[in-house]
Scaffold this motif. Sequence first.
Motif, short mmCIF file in Angstrom:
data_model
loop_
_atom_site.label_atom_id
_atom_site.label_comp_id
_atom_site.label_asym_id
_atom_site.label_seq_id
_atom_site.Cartn_x
_atom_site.Cartn_y
_atom_site.Cartn_z
N GLU A 50 44.50 38.92 47.87
CA GLU A 50 45.95 38.77 47.96
C GLU A 50 46.34 37.31 48.19
OE1 GLU A 50 49.26 40.48 50.96
OE2 GLU A 50 47.89 41.97 50.11
N THR A 51 45.61 36.63 49.07
CA THR A 51 45.90 35.22 49.35
C THR A 51 45.58 34.35 48.14
OG1 THR A 51 45.43 35.60 51.68
CG2 THR A 51 45.44 33.32 50.94
N LEU A 52 44.46 34.60 47.48
CA LEU A 52 44.13 33.85 46.26
C LEU A 52 45.20 34.04 45.20
CD1 LEU A 52 40.29 34.28 45.80
CD2 LEU A 52 41.53 32.12 45.95
N ASP A 53 45.67 35.28 45.04
CA ASP A 53 46.70 35.56 44.07
C ASP A 53 47.96 34.74 44.37
OD1 ASP A 53 49.08 37.98 43.36
OD2 ASP A 53 47.76 37.18 41.81
N ALA A 54 48.39 34.75 45.63
CA ALA A 54 49.58 33.99 46.02
C ALA A 54 49.36 32.49 45.85
CB ALA A 54 49.96 34.31 47.47
N TRP A 55 48.16 32.00 46.18
CA TRP A 55 47.83 30.58 46.05
C TRP A 55 47.86 30.14 44.59
CZ3 TRP A 55 47.21 26.42 49.10
CH2 TRP A 55 46.52 25.31 48.60
N ARG B 93 44.97 37.60 37.91
CA ARG B 93 43.96 38.64 38.14
C ARG B 93 42.68 38.32 37.38
NH1 ARG B 93 42.75 43.72 35.37
NH2 ARG B 93 41.96 45.20 36.89
N ASP B 94 42.83 37.89 36.14
CA ASP B 94 41.68 37.57 35.31
C ASP B 94 40.92 36.35 35.85
OD1 ASP B 94 42.40 39.71 33.68
OD2 ASP B 94 43.28 38.45 32.12
N VAL B 95 41.65 35.33 36.33
CA VAL B 95 40.99 34.15 36.90
C VAL B 95 40.20 34.53 38.15
CG1 VAL B 95 41.42 31.98 38.15
CG2 VAL B 95 42.54 32.40 35.99
N ILE B 96 40.80 35.32 39.02
CA ILE B 96 40.12 35.72 40.25
C ILE B 96 38.89 36.55 39.91
CG2 ILE B 96 40.32 37.07 42.38
CD1 ILE B 96 43.35 36.24 42.36
N ALA B 97 39.02 37.46 38.95
CA ALA B 97 37.87 38.27 38.53
C ALA B 97 36.78 37.39 37.92
CB ALA B 97 38.32 39.34 37.53
N TYR B 98 37.17 36.40 37.12
CA TYR B 98 36.19 35.48 36.53
C TYR B 98 35.45 34.71 37.63
CZ TYR B 98 34.29 31.38 34.23
OH TYR B 98 33.44 30.38 33.82
N MET B 99 36.20 34.23 38.63
CA MET B 99 35.58 33.52 39.75
C MET B 99 34.59 34.43 40.48
SD MET B 99 38.89 31.47 41.25
CE MET B 99 38.06 31.04 42.79
N ALA B 100 34.99 35.69 40.72
CA ALA B 100 34.11 36.63 41.41
C ALA B 100 32.87 36.93 40.58
CB ALA B 100 34.87 37.92 41.71
N ALA B 101 33.06 37.16 39.28
CA ALA B 101 31.93 37.47 38.41
C ALA B 101 30.97 36.29 38.28
CB ALA B 101 32.44 37.89 37.02
N THR B 102 31.51 35.09 38.17
CA THR B 102 30.68 33.89 38.06
C THR B 102 29.88 33.67 39.33
OG1 THR B 102 32.25 32.93 36.52
CG2 THR B 102 30.72 31.42 37.59
N THR B 103 30.53 33.87 40.48
CA THR B 103 29.84 33.73 41.76
C THR B 103 28.73 34.77 41.88
OG1 THR B 103 31.73 32.76 42.87
CG2 THR B 103 30.14 33.86 44.26
N ALA B 104 29.03 36.02 41.48
CA ALA B 104 28.05 37.09 41.58
C ALA B 104 26.83 36.81 40.71
CB ALA B 104 28.69 38.42 41.18
N GLN B 105 27.06 36.21 39.53
CA GLN B 105 25.94 35.90 38.64
C GLN B 105 25.05 34.79 39.20
OE1 GLN B 105 27.83 34.86 34.96
NE2 GLN B 105 28.51 36.95 34.57
#
Length: 163
Positions: free
Chosen positions: A119-124, A149-161
């Motif tokens: 939520e905070t990342l989305d607002a930021w 939403r797509d940027v946050i998901a990309y960041m999460a997916a890239t970090t997970a990889q």
Amino acid sequence: MSRILLPVLASLALLACSDGADPAASGGTSAAAQSVSADLTAPDAAPVEQAVALATSGPDLANGQRQFRRCQSCHTLNEGGRHTVGPNLHDVIGHPAASAAGFSYSRALREAGLTWDLETLDAWIENPRELVPGNRMSFVGLRNAQDRRDVIAYMAATTAQGD
């Protein structure tokens, strides 16, 4: 997190956030808007679990990567990446704002007391100047909720990889 645990955590997070109801049948708000809202505010899930659930719940990761190019002029995302104009963003989700070692943050951001949950990342990402007035980030923001939403998901997916 190890690569072995990620699929398990993603499944658990999705199950925990799902009530089994058809989001399109609830009326009122569009199914897409409900999906974005639900993904960003899943109750009782840790920020990393929320991010894993988001990354596996159908966002457009290719669009997230395209949108993240705007961020790349100031940020790196790779594990162990260096700070540039902005801090390295690898594994930022779930951590306190202004906590990356070796980067000089603005006083406003250091004193904001934020944690980078979804939520905070989305607002930021939507408007950093509005969320934390006086911060040094010059980015004007992404107004489109799906792009955020797509940027946050990309960041999460890239970090997970990278883990």
